[in-house]
Design a protein around this motif. Structure first.
Motif, PDB file in Angstrom:
ATOM      1  N   GLN A   3       0.759  -1.298  -0.070  1.00 42.94           N
ATOM      2  CA  GLN A   3       0.087  -0.040   0.006  1.00 42.94           C
ATOM      3  C   GLN A   3       0.692   1.238  -0.237  1.00 42.94           C
ATOM      4  N   LEU A   4       2.107   1.124   0.851  1.00 43.15           N
ATOM      5  CA  LEU A   4       3.003   2.466   0.636  1.00 43.15           C
ATOM      6  C   LEU A   4       3.504   2.720  -0.568  1.00 43.15           C
ATOM      7  N   LEU A   5       3.616   1.695  -1.588  1.00 52.58           N
ATOM      8  CA  LEU A   5       4.342   1.910  -2.591  1.00 52.58           C
ATOM      9  C   LEU A   5       3.302   1.688  -3.936  1.00 52.58           C
ATOM     10  N   ASP A   6       1.970   1.788  -3.609  1.00 52.25           N
ATOM     11  CA  ASP A   6       0.964   1.606  -4.458  1.00 52.25           C
ATOM     12  C   ASP A   6       0.932   3.338  -5.354  1.00 52.25           C
ATOM     13  N   PHE A   7       1.178   3.098  -6.483  1.00 51.57           N
ATOM     14  CA  PHE A   7       0.942   4.545  -7.401  1.00 51.57           C
ATOM     15  C   PHE A   7      -0.392   4.808  -7.704  1.00 51.57           C
ATOM     16  N   GLY A   8      -1.232   4.077  -7.418  1.00 52.91           N
ATOM     17  CA  GLY A   8      -2.791   4.221  -7.863  1.00 52.91           C
ATOM     18  C   GLY A   8      -3.235   5.546  -7.436  1.00 52.91           C
ATOM     19  N   PRO A   9      -2.941   5.772  -5.844  1.00 55.98           N
ATOM     20  CA  PRO A   9      -3.712   6.978  -5.566  1.00 55.98           C
ATOM     21  C   PRO A   9      -3.256   8.016  -6.086  1.00 55.98           C
ATOM     22  N   VAL A  10      -1.889   8.371  -6.748  1.00 58.19           N
ATOM     23  CA  VAL A  10      -1.478   9.245  -7.509  1.00 58.19           C
ATOM     24  C   VAL A  10      -2.366   9.525  -8.538  1.00 58.19           C
ATOM     25  N   PHE A  11      -2.683   8.462  -9.624  1.00 52.45           N
ATOM     26  CA  PHE A  11      -3.184   8.824 -10.648  1.00 52.45           C
ATOM     27  C   PHE A  11      -4.762   8.784 -10.580  1.00 52.45           C
ATOM     28  N   ASP A  12      -5.347   8.142  -9.504  1.00 50.75           N
ATOM     29  CA  ASP A  12      -6.797   8.365  -9.193  1.00 50.75           C
ATOM     30  C   ASP A  12      -7.059   9.911  -8.779  1.00 50.75           C
ATOM     31  N   ASN A  13      -6.183  10.503  -8.078  1.00 49.20           N
ATOM     32  CA  ASN A  13      -6.434  11.767  -7.552  1.00 49.20           C
ATOM     33  C   ASN A  13      -5.565  12.730  -8.276  1.00 49.20           C
ATOM     34  N   LEU A  14      -5.213  12.273  -9.596  1.00 51.13           N
ATOM     35  CA  LEU A  14      -4.391  13.394 -10.391  1.00 51.13           C
ATOM     36  C   LEU A  14      -5.043  14.884 -10.538  1.00 51.13           C
ATOM     37  N   ASP A  15      -6.370  15.074 -10.731  1.00 49.97           N
ATOM     38  CA  ASP A  15      -6.798  16.198 -10.934  1.00 49.97           C
ATOM     39  C   ASP A  15      -6.862  16.955  -9.544  1.00 49.97           C
ATOM     40  N   LEU A  16      -6.950  16.338  -8.515  1.00 48.43           N
ATOM     41  CA  LEU A  16      -6.916  16.862  -6.984  1.00 48.43           C
ATOM     42  C   LEU A  16      -5.635  17.522  -6.970  1.00 48.43           C
ATOM     43  N   ILE A  17      -4.460  16.805  -7.155  1.00 51.97           N
ATOM     44  CA  ILE A  17      -3.065  17.130  -7.060  1.00 51.97           C
ATOM     45  C   ILE A  17      -2.935  18.107  -7.938  1.00 51.97           C
ATOM     46  N   LEU A  18      -3.111  18.251  -9.262  1.00 51.91           N
ATOM     47  CA  LEU A  18      -2.969  19.422 -10.150  1.00 51.91           C
ATOM     48  C   LEU A  18      -3.559  20.524  -9.580  1.00 51.91           C
ATOM     49  N   GLY A  19      -4.875  20.614  -9.172  1.00 47.70           N
ATOM     50  CA  GLY A  19      -5.520  21.682  -8.621  1.00 47.70           C
ATOM     51  C   GLY A  19      -4.792  22.163  -7.413  1.00 47.70           C
ATOM     52  N   GLY A  20      -4.112  21.399  -6.596  1.00 47.40           N
ATOM     53  CA  GLY A  20      -3.518  21.971  -5.672  1.00 47.40           C
ATOM     54  C   GLY A  20      -2.047  22.684  -6.029  1.00 47.40           C
ATOM     55  N   PHE A  21      -1.753  22.256  -7.021  1.00 48.96           N
ATOM     56  CA  PHE A  21      -0.399  23.096  -7.587  1.00 48.96           C
ATOM     57  C   PHE A  21      -0.774  24.367  -8.385  1.00 48.96           C
ATOM     58  N   TRP A  22      -1.911  24.142  -8.911  1.00 43.99           N
ATOM     59  CA  TRP A  22      -2.564  25.360  -9.649  1.00 43.99           C
ATOM     60  C   TRP A  22      -2.852  26.566  -8.317  1.00 43.99           C
ATOM     61  N   ALA A  23      -3.203  26.067  -7.396  1.00 46.13           N
ATOM     62  CA  ALA A  23      -3.475  26.962  -6.235  1.00 46.13           C
ATOM     63  C   ALA A  23      -1.985  27.405  -5.714  1.00 46.13           C
ATOM     64  N   THR A  24      -1.052  26.538  -5.595  1.00 46.02           N
ATOM     65  CA  THR A  24       0.235  27.161  -5.420  1.00 46.02           C
ATOM     66  C   THR A  24       0.652  28.101  -6.449  1.00 46.02           C
ATOM     67  N   VAL A  25       0.577  27.659  -7.658  1.00 49.21           N
ATOM     68  CA  VAL A  25       1.046  28.829  -8.654  1.00 49.21           C
ATOM     69  C   VAL A  25       0.280  30.132  -8.347  1.00 49.21           C
ATOM     70  N   ARG A  26      -0.814  30.131  -7.994  1.00 49.46           N
ATOM     71  CA  ARG A  26      -1.763  31.404  -7.853  1.00 49.46           C
ATOM     72  C   ARG A  26      -1.071  32.360  -6.789  1.00 49.46           C
ATOM     73  N   LEU A  27      -0.974  31.315  -5.660  1.00 45.01           N
ATOM     74  CA  LEU A  27      -0.393  31.984  -4.397  1.00 45.01           C
ATOM     75  C   LEU A  27       1.002  32.414  -5.011  1.00 45.01           C
ATOM     76  N   ALA A  28       1.756  31.895  -5.429  1.00 44.47           N
ATOM     77  CA  ALA A  28       3.379  32.199  -5.745  1.00 44.47           C
ATOM     78  C   ALA A  28       3.223  33.659  -6.697  1.00 44.47           C
ATOM     79  N   VAL A  29       2.558  33.549  -7.594  1.00 45.93           N
ATOM     80  CA  VAL A  29       2.608  34.568  -8.818  1.00 45.93           C
ATOM     81  C   VAL A  29       2.083  36.019  -8.038  1.00 45.93           C
ATOM     82  N   VAL A  30       0.957  35.912  -7.197  1.00 47.98           N
ATOM     83  CA  VAL A  30       0.384  37.239  -6.888  1.00 47.98           C
ATOM     84  C   VAL A  30       1.360  37.603  -5.812  1.00 47.98           C
ATOM     85  N   THR A  31       1.797  36.481  -4.713  1.00 51.96           N
ATOM     86  CA  THR A  31       2.834  37.057  -3.628  1.00 51.96           C
ATOM     87  C   THR A  31       4.039  37.530  -4.224  1.00 51.96           C
ATOM     88  N   ALA A  32       4.709  37.183  -5.395  1.00 50.49           N
ATOM     89  CA  ALA A  32       5.960  37.575  -5.961  1.00 50.49           C
ATOM     90  C   ALA A  32       5.568  38.998  -6.456  1.00 50.49           C
TER      91      ALA A  32
END
Length: 228
Positions: A3-32
């Motif tokens: 379970q610790l080495l299962d990459f399934g959760p990464v691909f199953d939640n790829l939209d959630l992860i990408l959304g998190g990084f999009w929020a990070t980019v928004r934070l970083a650009v405005v803050t910069a």
């Protein structure tokens, strides 16, 4: 272990992860952008010929640089927003986003100012004296002569400040705005348990943000370097 080495959760939640990084980019650009403006303002105060202004600028920079970011964000969210009821938006999510941006911008602006101060020290003093001799005011010489050269001299250090700021968005996610990448990772861990692939995926995402930024500022510093 499987379970610790299962990459399934990464691909199953790829939209959630990408959304998190999009929020990070928004934070970083405005803050910069805001940190650059605030840091430039602090630098102008620090080099001001008015003693009160220069000492105030130096005091603010030293105070912010030695204040933990977590404490600064807690003051923004818990003290100003929650206790004093001073809000920046009617929507709670947007309000916390802007408080997170404001706290991180103020904190990062102090480091921008420190970098710019070192850049100003590289400008020959004769150029400032020449500016005064032709009738330019302090603000005119700062805007037209000193700051443009200072920015060119500290492109690489400013890149390092930007990279540190991108990584500091994880603190904003923990204290204020729980939608960026690190907060998404925590949410996934809470729902599915610890997962090495999820951790590696989030870490790789931050590398995608920071490594190109470092290479770009390194190239730009060489491109804009002035031979003295």
């Amino acid at each position: 272990m499987d379970q610790l080495l299962d990459f399934g959760p990464v691909f199953d939640n790829l939209d959630l992860i990408l959304g998190g990084f999009w929020a990070t980019v928004r934070l970083a650009v405005v803050t910069a952008i805001l940190a650059l403006i605030f840091g430039t303002f602090l630098t102008a105060l620090r080099v001001s010929p008015v003693t009160v202004l220069s000492r105030t600028g130096s005091l603010v920079v030293n105070l912010l640089r030695n204040t933990p970011l977590t404490l600064l964000l807690a003051i923004c969210i818990l003290a100003i927003n929650d206790e004093l009821k001073i809000t920046l938006s009617g929507t709670e999510t947007v309000n916390r986003y802007w408080w997170g941006v404001l706290g991180l911008s103020i904190y990062t602006g102090a480091f921008v100012s420190e970098a710019l101060q070192s850049g100003i020290n590289t400008v020959p003093i004769g150029q400032a004296e020449a500016a005064r001799s032709i009738g330019l005011t302090f603000l005119q010489s700062l805007r037209l002569i000193i700051l443009p050269q200072a920015f060119r001299a500290v492109i690489a250090p400013l890149g390092s400040v930007l990279i540190a700021m991108i990584k500091n968005t994880t603190v904003v996610g923990a204290v204020a705005y729980g939608y960026e990448a690190a907060a998404v990772m925590k949410e996934m861990f809470d729902d599915m348990g610890a997962s090495i692939p999820v951790f590696l995926g989030i870490a790789a995402g931050y590398l995608v943000l920071t490594l190109p930024t470092g290479f770009f500022f390194g190239w730009l510093a060489k491109r804009m370097a002035v031979a003295r």
